[in-house]
Design a protein around this motif. Structure first.
Motif, PDB file in Angstrom:
ATOM      1  N   SER A  60       0.828  -1.208   0.000  1.00 56.29           N
ATOM      2  CA  SER A  60       0.000   0.000   0.000  1.00 56.29           C
ATOM      3  C   SER A  60       0.863   1.259   0.000  1.00 56.29           C
ATOM      4  O   SER A  60       2.077   1.210   0.263  1.00 56.29           O
ATOM      5  N   VAL A  61       0.237   2.381  -0.264  1.00 54.94           N
ATOM      6  CA  VAL A  61       0.937   3.670  -0.176  1.00 54.94           C
ATOM      7  C   VAL A  61       1.401   3.908   1.253  1.00 54.94           C
ATOM      8  O   VAL A  61       2.523   4.383   1.492  1.00 54.94           O
ATOM      9  N   ASP A  62       0.546   3.568   2.237  1.00 53.14           N
ATOM     10  CA  ASP A  62       0.946   3.720   3.640  1.00 53.14           C
ATOM     11  C   ASP A  62       2.193   2.900   3.950  1.00 53.14           C
ATOM     12  O   ASP A  62       3.075   3.352   4.683  1.00 53.14           O
ATOM     13  N   ASP A  63       2.276   1.673   3.401  1.00 53.64           N
ATOM     14  CA  ASP A  63       3.473   0.844   3.585  1.00 53.64           C
ATOM     15  C   ASP A  63       4.709   1.565   3.045  1.00 53.64           C
ATOM     16  O   ASP A  63       5.756   1.610   3.692  1.00 53.64           O
ATOM     17  N   MET A  64       4.584   2.113   1.849  1.00 54.16           N
ATOM     18  CA  MET A  64       5.729   2.762   1.211  1.00 54.16           C
ATOM     19  C   MET A  64       6.169   4.009   1.975  1.00 54.16           C
ATOM     20  O   MET A  64       7.373   4.255   2.143  1.00 54.16           O
ATOM     21  N   VAL A  65       5.217   4.787   2.452  1.00 55.18           N
ATOM     22  CA  VAL A  65       5.562   5.980   3.234  1.00 55.18           C
ATOM     23  C   VAL A  65       6.270   5.573   4.522  1.00 55.18           C
ATOM     24  O   VAL A  65       7.301   6.148   4.905  1.00 55.18           O
ATOM     25  N   TYR A  66       5.731   4.565   5.190  1.00 58.23           N
ATOM     26  CA  TYR A  66       6.286   4.070   6.454  1.00 58.23           C
ATOM     27  C   TYR A  66       7.732   3.597   6.279  1.00 58.23           C
ATOM     28  O   TYR A  66       8.632   3.990   7.031  1.00 58.23           O
ATOM     29  N   TRP A  80      21.126   8.956  -2.122  1.00 59.00           N
ATOM     30  CA  TRP A  80      19.911   9.399  -2.814  1.00 59.00           C
ATOM     31  C   TRP A  80      18.839   8.347  -2.582  1.00 59.00           C
ATOM     32  O   TRP A  80      19.103   7.144  -2.721  1.00 59.00           O
ATOM     33  N   CYS A  81      17.645   8.752  -2.220  1.00 60.00           N
ATOM     34  CA  CYS A  81      16.592   7.806  -1.855  1.00 60.00           C
ATOM     35  C   CYS A  81      15.435   7.855  -2.853  1.00 60.00           C
ATOM     36  O   CYS A  81      14.805   8.901  -3.036  1.00 60.00           O
ATOM     37  N   ILE A  82      15.176   6.713  -3.480  1.00 61.26           N
ATOM     38  CA  ILE A  82      14.070   6.572  -4.437  1.00 61.26           C
ATOM     39  C   ILE A  82      12.980   5.712  -3.801  1.00 61.26           C
ATOM     40  O   ILE A  82      13.275   4.681  -3.195  1.00 61.26           O
ATOM     41  N   ALA A  83      11.732   6.119  -3.944  1.00 60.06           N
ATOM     42  CA  ALA A  83      10.607   5.347  -3.414  1.00 60.06           C
ATOM     43  C   ALA A  83       9.646   4.972  -4.537  1.00 60.06           C
ATOM     44  O   ALA A  83       9.293   5.809  -5.376  1.00 60.06           O
ATOM     45  N   ASP A  84       9.217   3.713  -4.544  1.00 62.87           N
ATOM     46  CA  ASP A  84       8.276   3.218  -5.554  1.00 62.87           C
ATOM     47  C   ASP A  84       6.859   3.721  -5.311  1.00 62.87           C
ATOM     48  O   ASP A  84       6.403   3.785  -4.164  1.00 62.87           O
ATOM     49  N   LEU A  85       6.162   4.031  -6.405  1.00 59.90           N
ATOM     50  CA  LEU A  85       4.706   4.148  -6.341  1.00 59.90           C
ATOM     51  C   LEU A  85       4.149   2.726  -6.458  1.00 59.90           C
ATOM     52  O   LEU A  85       4.386   2.058  -7.470  1.00 59.90           O
ATOM     53  N   PRO A  86       3.431   2.248  -5.432  1.00 65.58           N
ATOM     54  CA  PRO A  86       2.980   0.854  -5.464  1.00 65.58           C
ATOM     55  C   PRO A  86       1.825   0.632  -6.437  1.00 65.58           C
ATOM     56  O   PRO A  86       1.252   1.588  -6.988  1.00 65.58           O
ATOM     57  N   PHE A  87       1.497  -0.636  -6.624  1.00 74.12           N
ATOM     58  CA  PHE A  87       0.467  -1.069  -7.571  1.00 74.12           C
ATOM     59  C   PHE A  87      -0.840  -0.305  -7.393  1.00 74.12           C
ATOM     60  O   PHE A  87      -1.347  -0.144  -6.282  1.00 74.12           O
ATOM     61  N   SER A 100       2.923  10.679  -4.888  1.00 73.18           N
ATOM     62  CA  SER A 100       4.263  11.233  -4.956  1.00 73.18           C
ATOM     63  C   SER A 100       4.478  12.292  -3.883  1.00 73.18           C
ATOM     64  O   SER A 100       5.546  12.345  -3.245  1.00 73.18           O
ATOM     65  N   GLY A 101       3.457  13.118  -3.670  1.00 78.09           N
ATOM     66  CA  GLY A 101       3.541  14.136  -2.625  1.00 78.09           C
ATOM     67  C   GLY A 101       3.737  13.520  -1.252  1.00 78.09           C
ATOM     68  O   GLY A 101       4.545  13.996  -0.445  1.00 78.09           O
ATOM     69  N   ARG A 102       3.033  12.427  -0.982  1.00 76.15           N
ATOM     70  CA  ARG A 102       3.172  11.755   0.315  1.00 76.15           C
ATOM     71  C   ARG A 102       4.559  11.135   0.482  1.00 76.15           C
ATOM     72  O   ARG A 102       5.170  11.216   1.551  1.00 76.15           O
ATOM     73  N   LEU A 103       5.042  10.485  -0.585  1.00 76.84           N
ATOM     74  CA  LEU A 103       6.345   9.830  -0.490  1.00 76.84           C
ATOM     75  C   LEU A 103       7.467  10.840  -0.240  1.00 76.84           C
ATOM     76  O   LEU A 103       8.432  10.541   0.478  1.00 76.84           O
ATOM     77  N   ILE A 104       7.334  12.032  -0.802  1.00 76.52           N
ATOM     78  CA  ILE A 104       8.357  13.059  -0.618  1.00 76.52           C
ATOM     79  C   ILE A 104       8.138  13.854   0.673  1.00 76.52           C
ATOM     80  O   ILE A 104       9.064  14.011   1.475  1.00 76.52           O
ATOM     81  N   LYS A 105       6.922  14.324   0.915  1.00 74.53           N
ATOM     82  CA  LYS A 105       6.664  15.180   2.077  1.00 74.53           C
ATOM     83  C   LYS A 105       6.638  14.399   3.386  1.00 74.53           C
ATOM     84  O   LYS A 105       7.202  14.833   4.395  1.00 74.53           O
ATOM     85  N   GLU A 106       5.996  13.226   3.390  1.00 74.05           N
ATOM     86  CA  GLU A 106       5.907  12.425   4.613  1.00 74.05           C
ATOM     87  C   GLU A 106       7.076  11.450   4.728  1.00 74.05           C
ATOM     88  O   GLU A 106       7.651  11.282   5.808  1.00 74.05           O
ATOM     89  N   GLY A 107       7.403  10.782   3.622  1.00 69.65           N
ATOM     90  CA  GLY A 107       8.444   9.766   3.665  1.00 69.65           C
ATOM     91  C   GLY A 107       9.852  10.328   3.581  1.00 69.65           C
ATOM     92  O   GLY A 107      10.797   9.703   4.051  1.00 69.65           O
ATOM     93  N   GLY A 108       9.995  11.503   2.974  1.00 69.66           N
ATOM     94  CA  GLY A 108      11.315  12.105   2.828  1.00 69.66           C
ATOM     95  C   GLY A 108      12.095  11.622   1.620  1.00 69.66           C
ATOM     96  O   GLY A 108      13.307  11.835   1.538  1.00 69.66           O
ATOM     97  N   ALA A 109      11.435  10.976   0.669  1.00 74.25           N
ATOM     98  CA  ALA A 109      12.116  10.474  -0.532  1.00 74.25           C
ATOM     99  C   ALA A 109      12.685  11.627  -1.357  1.00 74.25           C
ATOM    100  O   ALA A 109      12.154  12.742  -1.345  1.00 74.25           O
ATOM    101  N   ASP A 110      13.772  11.335  -2.071  1.00 69.38           N
ATOM    102  CA  ASP A 110      14.358  12.311  -2.990  1.00 69.38           C
ATOM    103  C   ASP A 110      13.784  12.186  -4.392  1.00 69.38           C
ATOM    104  O   ASP A 110      13.879  13.124  -5.190  1.00 69.38           O
ATOM    105  N   MET A 111      13.222  11.020  -4.700  1.00 67.49           N
ATOM    106  CA  MET A 111      12.763  10.723  -6.064  1.00 67.49           C
ATOM    107  C   MET A 111      11.691   9.655  -5.982  1.00 67.49           C
ATOM    108  O   MET A 111      11.694   8.834  -5.051  1.00 67.49           O
TER     109      MET A 111
END
Length: 265
Positions: A60-66, A80-87, A100-111
């Motif tokens: 899930s998106v929550d999993d990826m952010v976590y 450099w940290c890349i995070a997947d957009l899940p299925f 993408s906004g969540r992965l960067i703003k909440e998760g701190g991903a660079d890409m």
């Protein structure tokens, strides 16, 4: 030293391989950063190697952010940290922007990373216009496994040409990096030479701009079958950090994948 896109472009120009590993938690991210890995990929592969599922589709998106949060705590923003957009989190432009906004703003991903070619071009363009660094993903697409299975892509000339065309189209749309998974080495080399952006291979031979492997695979921790294109770097190493450093050195010296696989044969 904190890695960034300018640094990766300079490595490509100098033909210096980029070292990438997956990471899913703070501890592995810390040791990977200490081993001077360039890129940490928080992959939806966590659905298989961490959660124990048969594929990546339940992530899930929550999993990826976590997991991205945890990785960046351990990484301390060195690699450099890349995070997947899940299925199914990239089915519409609204979903792509929100995820993408969540992965960067909440998760701190660079890409962020999206799978697919023509289907995601409009999404890539929109993200790029918003200032979001994007990594593409072509070849074997784990999120399409139910339809296409786990098999090498691009073996015949028409399929190879399609992948090259899609890679060029992704670059034109604004991707800053591309992952090529399980394609013939000759095709991977052809695409890497055709693109101005860095191309990271996994199961795609030695002639890409960098390599990525699943961290559980390089440590011999994956239950069951380990991909034939991987290697257990913990064997002969005294610690996880040393194993990661051995992997990084092997990639930078271009001993992986070519020389190590020759030794296995």
């Amino acid at each position: 030293m904190k890695r960034n896109l300018v640094y990766f472009q300079s490595l490509k120009k100098q033909s210096q391989p980029i070292v990438c590993l997956t990471a899913y938690d703070a501890a592995f991210a810390h040791w990977a950063a200490q081993a001077e890995v360039d890129v940490l990929l928080v992959g939806d592969s966590l659905g298989m190697v961490v959660q124990g599922h048969q594929n990546t589709l339940s992530v899930s998106v929550d999993d990826m952010v976590y997991h991205t949060k945890m990785v960046q705590r351990g990484n301390q923003h060195q690699a450099w940290c890349i995070a997947d957009l899940p299925f199914m989190s990239d089915a519409t432009l609204e979903q792509v922007l929100q995820t993408s906004g969540r992965l960067i703003k909440e998760g701190g991903a660079d890409m962020v990373k999206l799978e697919g070619g023509t289907r995601v071009l409009a999404f890539v363009k929109a993200l790029s216009q918003m200032g979001v660094p994007v990594c593409g993903h072509l070849g074997l697409l784990p999120q399409s496994v139910l339809k296409k299975g786990y098999r090498v892509q691009g073996r015949d000339e028409s399929e190879a040409q399609r992948l090259l065309d899609e890679a060029l189209a992704l670059q034109e749309a604004g991707v800053d990096m591309l992952v090529l998974e399980c394609v013939p080495s000759t095709l991977a080399e052809r695409i890497s030479q055709a693109l101005k952006i860095p191309v990271i291979g996994i199961g795609a031979g030695a002639n890409t701009d960098g390599q990525v492997l699943v961290v559980y695979d390089i440590l011999g921790l994956t239950p069951g079958h380990t991909p034939s294109f991987s290697h257990n770097f913990l064997q002969g190493s005294s610690s996880i950090k040393e194993a990661m450093a051995s992997y990084a050195q092997a990639v930078r010296q271009r001993r992986f994948p070519a020389a190590i696989h020759e030794m296995k044969a």
